[in-house]
Design a protein around this motif. Structure first.
Motif, mmCIF file in Angstrom:
data_model
loop_
_atom_site.group_PDB
_atom_site.id
_atom_site.type_symbol
_atom_site.label_atom_id
_atom_site.label_comp_id
_atom_site.label_asym_id
_atom_site.label_seq_id
_atom_site.Cartn_x
_atom_site.Cartn_y
_atom_site.Cartn_z
ATOM 1 N N ALA A 1 0.832 -1.203 0.000
ATOM 2 C CA ALA A 1 0.000 0.000 0.000
ATOM 3 C C ALA A 1 0.864 1.250 0.000
ATOM 4 O O ALA A 1 1.966 1.266 0.560
ATOM 5 N N ALA A 2 0.328 2.287 -0.621
ATOM 6 C CA ALA A 2 0.981 3.592 -0.627
ATOM 7 C C ALA A 2 -0.076 4.666 -0.416
ATOM 8 O O ALA A 2 -1.182 4.555 -0.952
ATOM 9 N N LYS A 3 0.273 5.699 0.323
ATOM 10 C CA LYS A 3 -0.668 6.798 0.558
ATOM 11 C C LYS A 3 -0.714 7.730 -0.644
ATOM 12 O O LYS A 3 -1.700 8.465 -0.822
ATOM 13 N N TYR A 4 0.326 7.713 -1.446
ATOM 14 C CA TYR A 4 0.329 8.486 -2.669
ATOM 15 C C TYR A 4 1.334 7.848 -3.619
ATOM 16 O O TYR A 4 2.242 7.136 -3.182
ATOM 17 N N ILE A 5 1.147 8.096 -4.909
ATOM 18 C CA ILE A 5 2.057 7.586 -5.927
ATOM 19 C C ILE A 5 2.476 8.759 -6.798
ATOM 20 O O ILE A 5 1.617 9.457 -7.344
ATOM 21 N N LEU A 6 3.770 8.988 -6.909
ATOM 22 C CA LEU A 6 4.295 10.026 -7.793
ATOM 23 C C LEU A 6 4.740 9.381 -9.085
ATOM 24 O O LEU A 6 5.409 8.351 -9.078
ATOM 25 N N GLY A 7 4.365 9.972 -10.197
ATOM 26 C CA GLY A 7 4.758 9.413 -11.477
ATOM 27 C C GLY A 7 3.722 8.454 -12.000
ATOM 28 O O GLY A 7 2.794 8.064 -11.293
ATOM 29 N N PRO A 8 3.864 8.039 -13.252
ATOM 30 C CA PRO A 8 2.818 7.268 -13.929
ATOM 31 C C PRO A 8 2.749 5.796 -13.547
ATOM 32 O O PRO A 8 1.709 5.166 -13.736
ATOM 33 N N SER A 9 3.823 5.206 -13.041
ATOM 34 C CA SER A 9 3.832 3.763 -12.842
ATOM 35 C C SER A 9 3.390 3.374 -11.440
ATOM 36 O O SER A 9 3.987 3.779 -10.452
ATOM 37 N N MET A 10 2.356 2.548 -11.365
ATOM 38 C CA MET A 10 1.928 2.018 -10.078
ATOM 39 C C MET A 10 2.538 0.650 -9.806
ATOM 40 O O MET A 10 2.260 0.057 -8.768
ATOM 41 N N LEU A 11 3.338 0.146 -10.733
ATOM 42 C CA LEU A 11 3.926 -1.178 -10.582
ATOM 43 C C LEU A 11 5.370 -1.134 -10.071
ATOM 44 O O LEU A 11 6.035 -2.171 -10.040
ATOM 45 N N ASP A 12 5.826 0.010 -9.692
ATOM 46 C CA ASP A 12 7.175 0.176 -9.143
ATOM 47 C C ASP A 12 7.127 -0.100 -7.644
ATOM 48 O O ASP A 12 6.541 0.674 -6.885
ATOM 49 N N GLN A 13 7.756 -1.189 -7.209
ATOM 50 C CA GLN A 13 7.627 -1.562 -5.805
ATOM 51 C C GLN A 13 8.278 -0.567 -4.864
ATOM 52 O O GLN A 13 7.902 -0.505 -3.686
ATOM 53 N N GLY A 14 9.184 0.239 -5.371
ATOM 54 C CA GLY A 14 9.815 1.256 -4.534
ATOM 55 C C GLY A 14 8.857 2.340 -4.075
ATOM 56 O O GLY A 14 9.166 3.089 -3.144
ATOM 57 N N LYS A 15 7.702 2.427 -4.710
ATOM 58 C CA LYS A 15 6.727 3.452 -4.365
ATOM 59 C C LYS A 15 5.807 3.026 -3.217
ATOM 60 O O LYS A 15 5.026 3.820 -2.728
ATOM 61 N N TYR A 16 5.916 1.785 -2.796
ATOM 62 C CA TYR A 16 5.033 1.261 -1.763
ATOM 63 C C TYR A 16 5.793 1.145 -0.447
ATOM 64 O O TYR A 16 6.866 0.546 -0.396
ATOM 65 N N LYS A 17 5.211 1.719 0.609
ATOM 66 C CA LYS A 17 5.904 1.796 1.891
ATOM 67 C C LYS A 17 5.391 0.787 2.913
ATOM 68 O O LYS A 17 6.037 0.539 3.919
ATOM 69 N N SER A 18 4.225 0.216 2.665
ATOM 70 C CA SER A 18 3.649 -0.742 3.601
ATOM 71 C C SER A 18 3.460 -2.075 2.898
ATOM 72 O O SER A 18 2.962 -2.119 1.768
ATOM 73 N N TRP A 19 3.853 -3.140 3.600
ATOM 74 C CA TRP A 19 3.821 -4.472 3.007
ATOM 75 C C TRP A 19 3.239 -5.491 3.983
ATOM 76 O O TRP A 19 3.462 -5.400 5.201
ATOM 77 N N GLY A 20 2.522 -6.460 3.416
ATOM 78 C CA GLY A 20 2.091 -7.591 4.212
ATOM 79 C C GLY A 20 3.184 -8.647 4.274
ATOM 80 O O GLY A 20 4.250 -8.501 3.673
ATOM 81 N N ARG A 21 2.907 -9.727 4.993
ATOM 82 C CA ARG A 21 3.895 -10.793 5.157
ATOM 83 C C ARG A 21 3.826 -11.831 4.048
ATOM 84 O O ARG A 21 4.711 -12.688 3.951
ATOM 85 N N GLY A 22 2.786 -11.788 3.265
ATOM 86 C CA GLY A 22 2.714 -12.688 2.134
ATOM 87 C C GLY A 22 1.843 -13.909 2.367
ATOM 88 O O GLY A 22 1.590 -14.310 3.504
ATOM 89 N N THR A 23 1.395 -14.485 1.262
ATOM 90 C CA THR A 23 0.628 -15.725 1.284
ATOM 91 C C THR A 23 1.118 -16.585 0.116
ATOM 92 O O THR A 23 1.343 -16.072 -0.980
ATOM 93 N N GLN A 24 1.286 -17.859 0.355
ATOM 94 C CA GLN A 24 1.884 -18.745 -0.633
ATOM 95 C C GLN A 24 0.838 -19.304 -1.585
ATOM 96 O O GLN A 24 -0.226 -19.776 -1.151
ATOM 97 N N VAL A 25 1.149 -19.260 -2.852
ATOM 98 C CA VAL A 25 0.321 -19.877 -3.894
ATOM 99 C C VAL A 25 1.176 -20.914 -4.620
ATOM 100 O O VAL A 25 2.267 -20.596 -5.090
ATOM 101 N N THR A 26 0.666 -22.130 -4.680
ATOM 102 C CA THR A 26 1.380 -23.208 -5.357
ATOM 103 C C THR A 26 0.481 -23.806 -6.422
ATOM 104 O O THR A 26 -0.637 -24.233 -6.121
ATOM 105 N N VAL A 27 0.960 -23.825 -7.655
ATOM 106 C CA VAL A 27 0.203 -24.356 -8.785
ATOM 107 C C VAL A 27 0.969 -25.557 -9.344
ATOM 108 O O VAL A 27 2.135 -25.439 -9.697
ATOM 109 N N SER A 28 0.288 -26.692 -9.418
ATOM 110 C CA SER A 28 0.971 -27.886 -9.911
ATOM 111 C C SER A 28 0.136 -28.641 -10.929
ATOM 112 O O SER A 28 -1.037 -28.276 -11.130
#
Length: 124
Positions: free
Chosen positions: A97-124
């Motif tokens: 999550a980010a409270k604001y995004i500067l610039g056109p790209s929302m896919l730049d992970q450097g722009k996000y300051k808050s992160w969850g711990r993750g959830t695992q997805v396994t496809v077989s």
């Protein structure tokens, strides 16, 4: 400080579907820019999809047409609907999550300051 908790991961067969959820707290959810990232085994974390606070979404090429990102402001929850899953989608998936995004790209992970711990997805 935005706190994020993911859920919904699991194991699924090729071609199957899963929906990931991410509950946010600590900030006005309706104002957040949010995204999903993933880290595949042995690889760096990469962007999957992002959504701004107007509901406009963007996707990385490899998931476009198969994954859908959405949010429910009433539930403070971000979702990632994943269809037609492939073995190469196997990864730990992270909500950001980010409270604001500067610039056109929302896919730049450097722009996000808050992160969850993750959830695992396994496809077989």
């Amino acid at each position: 400080h935005v706190q994020l908790v993911e859920s919904g991961g699991g194991s699924v067969q090729t071609g199957g579907s899963l929906t990931l959820s991410c509950v946010a707290s600590g900030y006005d959810f309706s104002r957040l820019y949010m995204a999903w990232f993933r880290q595949r085994p042995g690889q760096e974390r990469e962007a999957v999809a992002a959504i701004d606070n107007t509901g406009s979404a963007t996707y990385t090429h490899s998931v476009a047409g198969r994954f859908t990102i959405s949010h429910d402001n009433a539930k403070n929850t971000l979702y990632l609907q994943m269809n037609s899953l492939k073995p190469e989608d196997t990864a730990s998936y992270y909500c950001a999550a980010a409270k604001y995004i500067l610039g056109p790209s929302m896919l730049d992970q450097g722009k996000y300051k808050s992160w969850g711990r993750g959830t695992q997805v396994t496809v077989s």
